[in-house]
Scaffold this active site. Structure first.
Site, PDB file in Angstrom:
ATOM      1  N   LYS A 185       0.904  -1.324   0.077  1.00 39.28           N
ATOM      2  CA  LYS A 185      -0.174   0.124   0.046  1.00 39.28           C
ATOM      3  C   LYS A 185       0.808   1.208  -0.188  1.00 39.28           C
ATOM      4  CE  LYS A 185      -1.601   2.592   2.987  1.00 39.28           C
ATOM      5  NZ  LYS A 185      -1.219   3.623   2.186  1.00 39.28           N
ATOM      6  N   GLU A 261      10.690   1.870   9.783  1.00 42.58           N
ATOM      7  CA  GLU A 261      11.366   2.930   9.322  1.00 42.58           C
ATOM      8  C   GLU A 261      10.522   4.087  10.154  1.00 42.58           C
ATOM      9  OE1 GLU A 261      14.566   3.019   8.719  1.00 42.58           O
ATOM     10  OE2 GLU A 261      14.624   0.833   8.157  1.00 42.58           O
ATOM     11  N   CYS A 295      12.915  11.825   6.666  1.00 44.39           N
ATOM     12  CA  CYS A 295      13.118  11.491   7.770  1.00 44.39           C
ATOM     13  C   CYS A 295      14.662  11.819   8.494  1.00 44.39           C
ATOM     14  CB  CYS A 295      12.853  10.051   7.804  1.00 44.39           C
ATOM     15  SG  CYS A 295      13.710   8.963   6.847  1.00 44.39           S
ATOM     16  N   GLU A 392       9.142  16.725  14.267  1.00 44.89           N
ATOM     17  CA  GLU A 392       9.869  16.705  12.907  1.00 44.89           C
ATOM     18  C   GLU A 392       9.215  18.083  12.043  1.00 44.89           C
ATOM     19  OE1 GLU A 392       8.318  12.596  11.567  1.00 44.89           O
ATOM     20  OE2 GLU A 392      10.477  12.778  10.936  1.00 44.89           O
TER      21      GLU A 392
HETATM   22  P1  NAP Z   1       2.438   8.540   7.753  1.00 46.04           P
HETATM   23  O1  NAP Z   1       1.054   9.214   8.093  1.00 46.04           O
HETATM   24  O2  NAP Z   1       2.857   7.511   9.118  1.00 46.04           O
HETATM   25  O3  NAP Z   1       1.890   7.328   6.350  1.00 46.04           O
HETATM   26  C1  NAP Z   1       2.877   6.566   6.353  1.00 46.04           C
HETATM   27  C2  NAP Z   1       2.031   5.407   5.642  1.00 46.04           C
HETATM   28  O4  NAP Z   1       1.089   4.904   6.457  1.00 46.04           O
HETATM   29  C3  NAP Z   1       1.073   5.902   4.200  1.00 46.04           C
HETATM   30  O5  NAP Z   1       1.097   4.956   3.245  1.00 46.04           O
HETATM   31  C4  NAP Z   1      -0.269   6.092   4.842  1.00 46.04           C
HETATM   32  O6  NAP Z   1      -1.147   6.132   4.225  1.00 46.04           O
HETATM   33  C5  NAP Z   1      -0.254   4.895   5.854  1.00 46.04           C
HETATM   34  N1  NAP Z   1      -1.094   5.068   7.012  1.00 46.04           N
HETATM   35  C6  NAP Z   1      -1.450   6.246   7.656  1.00 46.04           C
HETATM   36  N2  NAP Z   1      -2.562   5.862   8.722  1.00 46.04           N
HETATM   37  C7  NAP Z   1      -2.349   4.496   8.705  1.00 46.04           C
HETATM   38  C8  NAP Z   1      -3.301   3.578   9.406  1.00 46.04           C
HETATM   39  N3  NAP Z   1      -3.943   3.890  10.330  1.00 46.04           N
HETATM   40  N4  NAP Z   1      -3.121   2.207   9.186  1.00 46.04           N
HETATM   41  C9  NAP Z   1      -2.332   1.790   8.089  1.00 46.04           C
HETATM   42  N5  NAP Z   1      -1.541   2.696   7.334  1.00 46.04           N
HETATM   43  C10 NAP Z   1      -1.814   4.062   7.604  1.00 46.04           C
HETATM   44  O7  NAP Z   1       3.388   9.233   7.452  1.00 46.04           O
HETATM   45  P2  NAP Z   1       3.625  10.297   6.280  1.00 46.04           P
HETATM   46  O8  NAP Z   1       3.142  11.452   7.185  1.00 46.04           O
HETATM   47  O9  NAP Z   1       3.121  10.117   5.097  1.00 46.04           O
HETATM   48  O10 NAP Z   1       5.293  10.397   6.074  1.00 46.04           O
HETATM   49  C11 NAP Z   1       6.057  11.084   6.904  1.00 46.04           C
HETATM   50  C12 NAP Z   1       6.635  10.340   7.931  1.00 46.04           C
HETATM   51  O11 NAP Z   1       7.360   9.201   7.452  1.00 46.04           O
HETATM   52  C13 NAP Z   1       7.644  11.003   8.749  1.00 46.04           C
HETATM   53  O12 NAP Z   1       7.440  10.613   9.975  1.00 46.04           O
HETATM   54  C14 NAP Z   1       9.057  10.621   8.391  1.00 46.04           C
HETATM   55  O13 NAP Z   1      10.197  10.966   9.480  1.00 46.04           O
HETATM   56  C15 NAP Z   1       8.939   9.166   7.940  1.00 46.04           C
HETATM   57  N6  NAP Z   1       9.720   8.385   7.166  1.00 46.04           N
HETATM   58  C16 NAP Z   1      10.704   7.685   7.647  1.00 46.04           C
HETATM   59  C17 NAP Z   1      11.564   7.041   6.781  1.00 46.04           C
HETATM   60  C18 NAP Z   1      12.609   6.205   7.469  1.00 46.04           C
HETATM   61  O14 NAP Z   1      13.206   5.396   6.725  1.00 46.04           O
HETATM   62  N7  NAP Z   1      12.779   6.198   8.739  1.00 46.04           N
HETATM   63  C19 NAP Z   1      11.707   7.664   5.487  1.00 46.04           C
HETATM   64  C20 NAP Z   1      10.871   8.387   5.047  1.00 46.04           C
HETATM   65  C21 NAP Z   1       9.703   8.756   5.887  1.00 46.04           C
HETATM   66  P3  NAP Z   1      -1.810   7.528   3.152  1.00 46.04           P
HETATM   67  O15 NAP Z   1      -0.411   8.288   3.146  1.00 46.04           O
HETATM   68  O16 NAP Z   1      -2.306   7.127   2.225  1.00 46.04           O
HETATM   69  O17 NAP Z   1      -2.580   8.116   4.004  1.00 46.04           O
END
Ligand code: NAP
Ligand code: MG
Length: 492
Positions: A185, A261, A295, A392
Site C-alpha cells: 500500500k 522505519e 526522515c 519533525e
Molecule cells: P504516515 O502518516 O505515517 O504514513 C505512512 C504510510 O502509512 C502511508 O502509506 C499512509 O497512508 C499509511 N497510514 C496512515 N495511517 C495509517 C493507518 N492507520 N493504518 C495503516 N496505514 C496507515 O507518514 P507520512 O506523514 O506519510 O510520512 C512522513 C513520516 O514518515 C515522517 O515521520 C518521516 O520521518 C517518516 N519517514 C521515515 C523514513 C525512514 O526510513 N525512517 C523514511 C521516510 C519517511 P496514506 O499516506 O495514504 O494516508
C-alpha cells in the site's frame, strides 16, 4: 475538478487501478480518489480507491502465490530484479517526471531518487544469489547443527509519500530477492510512482500475484484487514512513529515479523574546528533535500558559539539565493511542500520559535500564488524549548542553536525519543569516532549531509524504528532461520 495533465505527461500511459494477480482492476466499491500536483494544485489523475474487500482479495492472491515463488531459483529472482533495474535507468526521465508531478521535488532531485530507487533493485539482485546458511557441530560434539534461511512468507508493505519510488524499492527489492510475495500500500498522495514501478516489474518478468498493489484514501481500511488476517507473516512499514506504533500493536496479535522505519529528529552539529565550507554544503543537503521533508532531514542545528555567527550568515546567504518554484522547471531548486497542512505546520512552528525569541535571518514567509510553498528559512538564537526542537519540522526551516562544549551538545542531541540519524562536522578524527558511540542514532554522517546508500544498513534506534533496510542486513529482514538437528555419533 477536471484532469489537466498535459498530453506529453508520462502519467497518461499509466494504469491507475489496483494491481492484483497481474491485472489492473477497479476497486470493488468502484470508488476513485484524486492525485494532486502540489506545485499547481491541479488534479493529475484519478485512481482506484481500494477498501477491505480489495485488500482481502489481494492478500489471498499473495498467499496463494507464496509457495511457488519461494521455490523459484535465486538466479531467476535475481535476473528479474536486474532487468527491472535496467528498465528504471532506461526510463529515468519519465519516472522522474512522475515523481516531480505527484510529489513536488525538483526534477534534479527526482532523477537522483530514480537512480537511488533502482540501485536497491540492483543491490538485492546481487543479494538474491548470496543467501547463506550455517553448519556447525555443537559444543559437546554430539549434534550437527544445520541452519538454512527461508522467506518469511507473504509481506505487508506500507510506504510514505516523501520518496515515492525509493521507499517502495527498498522493501520490494529484498522481498523479491528473498522469495516473499507482497501486498503493498503506497501513500495515496503519491501512488503513481508505485503504479509505474509495478508495471516495470511485470515487464521484467515478475510473475502474477507476487506483488499486489492496493492504494486507498482510507489506509486503515486496507492495512488493518491484512494485519488481522493471520495470513501475512511480516509487516515492513515506513512512515510516522504514531502510525508505526499502531501497526506494531496490530502485528502483536499474530506475532508478525516487524520492520519499522519511523520518524527522526536529526541533530546536525558543527564543531569549532569544522571546515565551514563543508559544513554549509552539508547543511544545504541535510536540510533542503526534498524541501526538508525527509526522515533524515537535519531538524536541530547545533553550532559551536565560536563559529555560529559566520555559519548562520553563510547558510542564510545560500538559502536566500535559491529558486523556489514548480519542480518541473529546470531552474527550480526548492519545490512545494506536499500539501496545505504541511505549510500550516511549518508556519505554526516558525511562529512558536519567533515567540520564544528566535531571529528570522531569511525566509519565514509563504510565496504568493498557487501551490503549497514555503520559503527556505534560517532561524538564529533558537530557544531549545521551542516546539520545532521536539517535532519533525518537515519543511525548509533551519533552526540554529549555539553550544559551547562537546559534552553539552551530545546531551542536547540525545534529548529526544528518536534516534534515526545525526550529522557532525569536525576535523578531529578521534572526536568523530567517539561521537559514533555517544550520539544515540542508527546512522551518523561525519562531514557529509547525506547518509542514504543502498549498500548501507539504513535505520534507527530508540523510537525511530526496528530493523534495517539496504546493506547486508536488508535481506535478512525477509528471511527466517530454520535449524535442523542431526545426532552425531561420538565416534564420527
Ligand atoms: P504516515 O502518516 O505515517 O504514513 C505512512 C504510510 O502509512 C502511508 O502509506 C499512509 O497512508 C499509511 N497510514 C496512515 N495511517 C495509517 C493507518 N492507520 N493504518 C495503516 N496505514 C496507515 O507518514 P507520512 O506523514 O506519510 O510520512 C512522513 C513520516 O514518515 C515522517 O515521520 C518521516 O520521518 C517518516 N519517514 C521515515 C523514513 C525512514 O526510513 N525512517 C523514511 C521516510 C519517511 P496514506 O499516506 O495514504 O494516508
Ligand atoms: Mg499522513
Amino acid at each position: 475538478m477536471t484532469i489537466t495533465a498535459r498530453p506529453s505527461d508520462p502519467i497518461d500511459s499509466l494504469c491507475t487501478e489496483l494491481y492484483i494477480d497481474g491485472r489492473w482492476v477497479q476497486a470493488a466499491s468502484r470508488k476513485r480518489c484524486e492525485v494532486i500536483n502540489p506545485a499547481t494544485e491541479e488534479v493529475l489523475a484519478s485512481i482506484a480507491d481500494g477498501g477491505p474487500e480489495d485488500a482481502r482479495h489481494a492478500l489471498e492472491v499473495a498467499v496463494r502465490a507464496q509457495g511457488a515463488w519461494a521455490r523459484t531459483a535465486p538466479r531467476q529472482r535475481s535476473a528479474i530484479l536486474l532487468r527491472a533495474y535496467d528498465l528504471m535507468i532506461e526510463r529515468r526521465e519519465q519516472l522522474a517526471t512522475i515523481v516531480t508531478l505527484e510529489m513536488g521535488k525538483p526534477l534534479a532531485e527526482a532523477r537522483s531518487e530514480v537512480t537511488y530507487a533502482a540501485e536497491f533493485l540492483r543491490w538485492f539482485s546481487e543479494e538474491a544469489v548470496r543467501i547463506g546458511g550455517d553448519a556447525t557441530i555443537s559444543g559437546d560434539g554430539l549434534t550437527r547443527i544445520i541452519v538454512t534461511k527461508q522467506p518469511v512468507g507473504p509481506c505487508v508493505l506500507v510506504t510514505p509519500w516523501n520518496f515515492p519510488l525509493a521507499m517502495g524499492t527498498r522493501k520490494i527489492g529484498p522481498a523479491i530477492a528473498a522469495g516473499c510475495t507482497m501486498v503493498f500500500k503506497p501513500a495515496h498522495l503519491t501512488p503513481l510512482s508505485s503504479f509505474a514501478l509495478a508495471a516495470i516489474l511485470e515487464e521484467a518478468g515478475l510473475p502474477a500475484g507476487v506483488l499486489n498493489v492496493v492504494c486507498s484514501s482510507e489506509p486503515g481500511s486496507v492495512v488493518e484487514p491484512w494485519m488481522s488476517s493471520g495470513l501475512a507473516r511480516k509487516i515492513s512499514f515506513t512512515g510516522s512513529t504514531a502510525v508505526g506504533v499502531k501497526l506494531l500493536e496490530q502485528a502483536s496479535r499474530h506475532v508478525m515479523r516487524s520492520s519499522m522505519e519511523l520518524g527522526g529528529n536529526a541533530p546536525f552539529i558543527v564543531f569549532g574546528d569544522a571546515d565551514l565550507d563543508t559544513a554549509v554544503e552539508g547543511a544545504m543537503v541535510a536540510k533542503l533535500r526534498n524541501m526538508g521533508q525527509a526522515c533524515t532531514a537535519a531538524n536541530r542545528m547545533f553550532v559551536h558559539s565560536s563559529v555560529a555567527d559566520e555559519f548562520v550568515e553563510r547558510l542564510a546567504s545560500k538559502m536566500r539565493s535559491l529558486t523556489v518554484g514548480d519542480g518541473l522547471d529546470e531552474d527550480t531548486q526548492v519545490g512545494p511542500l506536499i500539501g496545505p497542512a504541511a505549510v500550516a505546520k511549518v508556519r505554526a512552528l516558525v511562529a512558536d520559535a519567533v515567540d520564544r525569541g528566535a531571529r528570522v535571518v531569511c525566509g519565514g514567509f509563504e510565496p504568493q500564488g498557487r501551490g503549497y510553498f514555503y520559503a527556505p528559512t534560517v532561524l538564529a538564537d533558537v530557544d531549545p524549548a521551542s516546539e520545532l526542537m521536539a517535532q519533525e519540522i518537515f519543511g525548509p526551516v533551519a533552526p540554529i542553536i549555539p553550544f559551547d562544549s562537546e559534552h553539552e551538545v551530545v546531551g542536547l542531541a540525545n534529548s529526544t525519543s528518536w534516534g534515526l540519524v545525526g550529522y557532525a562536522f569536525t576535523r578531529d578524527l578521534e572526536r568523530a569516532l567517539r561521537l559514533q558511540e555517544t550520539i544515540e542514532v542508527g546512522m551518523l554522517g561525519v562531514n557529509t549531509g547525506l547518509v542514504s546508500n543502498p549498500a548501507a544498513p539504513f535505520g534507527g534506534i530508540k523510537e525511530s524504528g526496528l530493523g534495517r533496510e539496504g546493506g547486508r542486513a536488508g535481506i535478512e529482514e525477509f528471511l527466517e532461520l530454520r535449524y535442523l538437528a542431526l545426532p552425531r555419533p561420538a565416534d564420527a
